[in-house]
Design an enzyme around this catalytic site. Structure first.
Site, mmCIF file in Angstrom:
data_model
loop_
_atom_site.group_PDB
_atom_site.id
_atom_site.type_symbol
_atom_site.label_atom_id
_atom_site.label_comp_id
_atom_site.label_asym_id
_atom_site.label_seq_id
_atom_site.Cartn_x
_atom_site.Cartn_y
_atom_site.Cartn_z
ATOM 1 N N ARG A 37 -17.108 31.805 65.910
ATOM 2 C CA ARG A 37 -18.391 31.888 66.604
ATOM 3 C C ARG A 37 -19.225 33.086 66.143
ATOM 4 N NH1 ARG A 37 -17.903 30.629 72.517
ATOM 5 N NH2 ARG A 37 -16.131 29.533 71.649
ATOM 6 N N THR A 38 -18.614 34.252 66.011
ATOM 7 C CA THR A 38 -19.413 35.415 65.612
ATOM 8 C C THR A 38 -19.898 35.274 64.177
ATOM 9 O OG1 THR A 38 -18.160 36.798 67.134
ATOM 10 C CG2 THR A 38 -19.412 37.932 65.433
ATOM 11 N N HIS B 188 -17.636 45.814 70.120
ATOM 12 C CA HIS B 188 -18.209 44.592 69.576
ATOM 13 C C HIS B 188 -19.652 44.618 70.048
ATOM 14 C CE1 HIS B 188 -18.869 40.660 68.187
ATOM 15 N NE2 HIS B 188 -17.884 40.008 68.777
ATOM 16 N N ARG C 140 -16.112 42.493 60.393
ATOM 17 C CA ARG C 140 -15.154 42.263 61.488
ATOM 18 C C ARG C 140 -13.803 42.688 60.938
ATOM 19 N NH1 ARG C 140 -13.806 38.318 65.512
ATOM 20 N NH2 ARG C 140 -15.838 38.883 66.341
ATOM 21 N N LYS D 50 -2.344 44.309 49.005
ATOM 22 C CA LYS D 50 -2.561 44.028 47.587
ATOM 23 C C LYS D 50 -3.163 45.229 46.871
ATOM 24 C CE LYS D 50 -3.264 39.082 48.120
ATOM 25 N NZ LYS D 50 -4.342 38.152 48.492
#
Lengths: 314, 436
Positions: A58-59, A136, A108, A86
């Site tokens: 959704r975000t 957020h 995010r 990695k």
């Protein structure tokens, strides 16, 4: 007036005037939903990169739609959480994206402070789309916008936030934004999901949801993650639902026109009952729409735009 | 030393204050004469007007990386860096790879240390095999091989193992070093649990992780009559716990880490990983209590807990960065600027905490500043102001939260026996610093 910050890392650094500016600017943005041609020309030629280290539908989609409706070029990157192992560092990735022409990086990440880290490393503007348990901010802004839109004000309202406060960036951004705009914030949940010293943030702490709901104008229900139970922070989901699950029955203690919010995705029948989500007082779907409007406003303001100049393309 | 040194016009520490300007003539690693108006045509002249001569500083807690992590620090770079910071003796921790848990590993360190023109190296050997907290290391062998302390540089999980180690060590003349911080309670925490950490969304370490491990080890030492040294006392409540144990006659000494004295947790707001240390930075009230505890003698010494980390290790998300900060080359200036100049700490307490008491804890002879004494001294210019530039350090690492700060007072050199080290001796008869 405009936003004076290079980045949006949280609501904490914003003044109440700056928050109000974003909300005011989101109002004309929202009208785009009613238009045939959903485009503002404002960000033509700008590159927005959605850098998502955590799964999010959704975000990420909301930022993507917001960017596209503002005519920016939007690039989505779903970086795997294992990129660290990695050997690729976050600052290195951010500098690469900047070299590729990114004007705005939306990030995010599962670790708090990740947005700060890249904001220091690059000249591009950085928007925090959720960093660990920290903040957020765009969710906070869209929640504020939704409350203001429906209730006409924020000052003086009693807002209950229920659930896992300790691990919730949504809770933090909401608490900060709501207290800055003069709401009375109550949080409810078990002590093991509540940070110590929460009262110092200016909120009222409840462990009894029924008491917290007494006379509430708004209830914002947080998602409960099952892994918290596995870590032993509460004994069982059954007990959690019994104590903190939001049902129609329970909502009778709140004001009759209580507004029901959930940042999504909801565990139906756990923290919130299906019929509560579908209740006419629920604004869950409206929150999603408002998310796009608020993010459009933010992208616009962070590109140096003046609110009154915002005009749709023909 | 190829020639003698004549240090002119310095103020020499006399145990309770500094002398009027005095000259020191040094020959063959000893102070041969001390007094005003000395002259010696052969000696190399060191203009030290306004400088302070301190007894050589001793750091009871440092991590040097070698063996295993030479990219962070080698024994050579670490000991040179320590000397550059005014330390004449350093006690290194056994948390290397492999850990220092047998005589061979201990001998390796001592050999490497003896080849370096830097601070003298002493070893805290592991208390348990592999630092696993299960089986005791060969403590008597380690003590006989020269270990000055025994400890795992982490809290031992099993109280029965800790009790057994303490009991066994009562027959040895070596202190047990106990690191505070219950690992189970600390969990995945990265900062002090409190409002600041909560606002930052960082997982908290409850202060009880320190209190419980500290209290447990003090009770165990009390019961078996062992000599205990606790590392990482960082809260006001911990100070109370140590004070109460001392009052009961428990044979305990305590150390506080440099950065726990200099910074409080509000400074974490920028998520600067250089400030991610263990014990974590605490609220201002704890910092004040620690400074008082030094003056009161409840906390015996200040240690750097020098923990070098590479830029690559630290330039990551706060959660992922290793704990620790490098401290050798900034410690004395920072303590002087932040605590002595504003009169929070006296010179006397600072010297007690950085030289006198740490020597007593690990059984080193006291550094004496009198005629006939073996040289073990630190030269400090209190009026020189400078900017902290970790890029110019002797240490291989640069991870200090004080980078870029302007500090007052700067170490000019150290003299350890016949080794005269530091910028004030360079370029002539004094031995040059040999870079690793």
């Amino acid at each position: 007036m405009s936003l004076r910050h290079k980045d949006l890392l949280g609501l904490e650094p914003l003044s109440s005037e700056e928050i109000a500016l974003v909300l005011d600017t989101a109002e004309p943005c929202k009208q785009i939903f009613d238009r045939q041609v959903k485009k503002f020309p404002t960000l033509r030629g700008k590159v927005i990169v959605n850098l998502f280290y955590e799964a999010s539908t959704r975000t990420r989609t909301s930022f993507e739609v917001a960017g596209k409706w503002m005519s920016a070029d939007v690039v989505n990157i779903s970086a795997s959480a294992s990129s660290v192992t990695k050997g690729e560092s976050l600052t290195d990735t951010a500098k690469t994206l900047e070299a590729l022409g990114a004007d705005v990086v939306v990030i995010r990440h599962r670790h708090a402070g990740a947005a700060h880290l890249i904001a220091r490393a690059v000249r591009a503007r950085v928007i925090n789309a959720g960093d660990g348990w920290h903040e957020h901010p765009t969710q906070g802004l869209l929640d504020l916008f939704t409350i203001r839109e429906k209730k006409g004000r924020i000052q003086g309202l009693t807002v209950v936030i229920v659930g896992d406060i300790l691990h919730s960036r949504v809770a933090r951004s909401n608490i900060i934004g709501l207290t800055k705009l003069g709401a009375r914030v109550r949080v409810a949940g078990p002590p093991t999901l509540m940070p110590l010293g929460l009262r110092e943030l200016g909120v009222e702490v409840y462990h009894d949801l029924d008491a917290a709901l007494e006379g509430a104008d708004v209830i914002n229900v947080l998602r409960i993650q099952r892994e918290r139970q596995k870590k032993g922070l509460f004994p069982s989901l059954r007990e959690y639902v019994r104590l903190y699950g939001v049902t129609k029955e329970r909502l009778r203690r709140a004001k009759e026109d209580v507004m029901i919010m959930h940042p999504g995705p909801a565990n139906l029948g756990v923290e919130i009952a299906q019929d509560v989500v579908e209740d006419e007082r629920s604004v869950v779907r409206e929150q999603v729409k408002n998310g796009v409007a608020v993010r459009m406003a933010l992208l616009y303001l962070m590109s140096g735009g003046e609110p009154r100049e915002l005009q749709p393309a023909d | 030393m190829s020639s003698s040194l004549l240090i002119k016009g310095a103020h020499v520490w006399q145990g309770n204050g500094f002398s009027p300007p005095t000259d020191l003539l040094i020959e063959g690693g000893r102070i041969v004469r001390m007094g005003p108006g000395l002259a010696d045509a052969k000696a190399r002249l060191i203009a030290a007007q306004g400088w302070l001569v301190l007894p050589g500083l001793v750091d009871l807690h440092a991590h040097l990386g070698e063996p295993g992590h030479e990219e962070r620090e080698s024994i050579a770079s670490g000991l040179v860096a320590a000397a550059a910071g005014g330390f004449t003796h350093v006690l290194v921790m056994p948390d290397t790879e492999p850990p220092i848990d047998d005589e061979a590993a201990l001998e390796f360190l001592r050999q490497r240390g003896s080849m370096v023109q830097g601070a003298a190296l002493h070893v805290c050997a592991a208390l348990t095999k592999g630092r696993m907290g299960e089986e005791l290391a060969e403590l008597a062998h380690l003590a006989a091989a020269g270990a000055k302390a025994l400890g795992d540089a982490r809290s031992i999980r099993d109280p029965a193992v800790m009790r057994r180690a303490l009991l066994y060590a009562t027959m040895l003349d070596v202190p047990i070093f106990s690191q505070t911080g219950d690992e189970a309670l600390a969990g995945d925490g990265v900062v002090h649990e409190g409002p600041v950490g909560h606002r930052l969304g960082l997982a908290g370490i409850p202060p009880s992780a320190e209190w419980t491990s500290l209290a447990r080890d003090l009770f165990l030492a009390e019961e078996v009559g062992a000599r205990l040294h606790v590392q990482g006392v960082s809260t006001a409540r911990s100070v109370e716990i140590v004070a109460a144990a001392k009052e009961r006659g428990v044979r305990v000494s305590a150390a506080v880490n440099l950065y726990n004295l200099l910074l409080d947790d509000t400074s974490l707001a920028d998520y600067d990983t250089a400030k991610k240390v263990m014990p974590p930075l605490r609220p201002a009230g704890d910092v004040e209590a620690l400074v008082r505890a030094l003056t009161d003698g409840v906390v015996d010494c200040i240690v750097t807990d020098h923990t070098p980390c590479t830029a690559e290790e630290k330039d990551v998300e706060f959660d992922l960065a290793p704990f620790g900060a490098a401290g050798f080359e900034v410690a004395l200036s920072a303590l002087y600027t932040r605590l002595v100049v504003p009169e929070k700490l006296s010179w006397r307490t600072l010297i007690e905490a950085l030289s006198v008491r740490p020597r007593a804890i690990i059984g080193l002879p006291q550094a004496e500043l009198r005629e006939g004494a073996v040289c073990d001294m630190t030269l400090f210019a209190p009026d020189e102001t400078y900017r902290v530039e970790p890029g110019a350090w002797c240490s291989r690492s640069r991870n200090t939260p004080l980078a870029g700060e302007t500090l007052r007072g700067r170490v000019q050199g150290t003299v350890i026996g016949d080794r005269a080290l530091g910028p004030c001796f360079e370029g002539d008869a004094g031995e040059r610093r040999r870079l690793p």
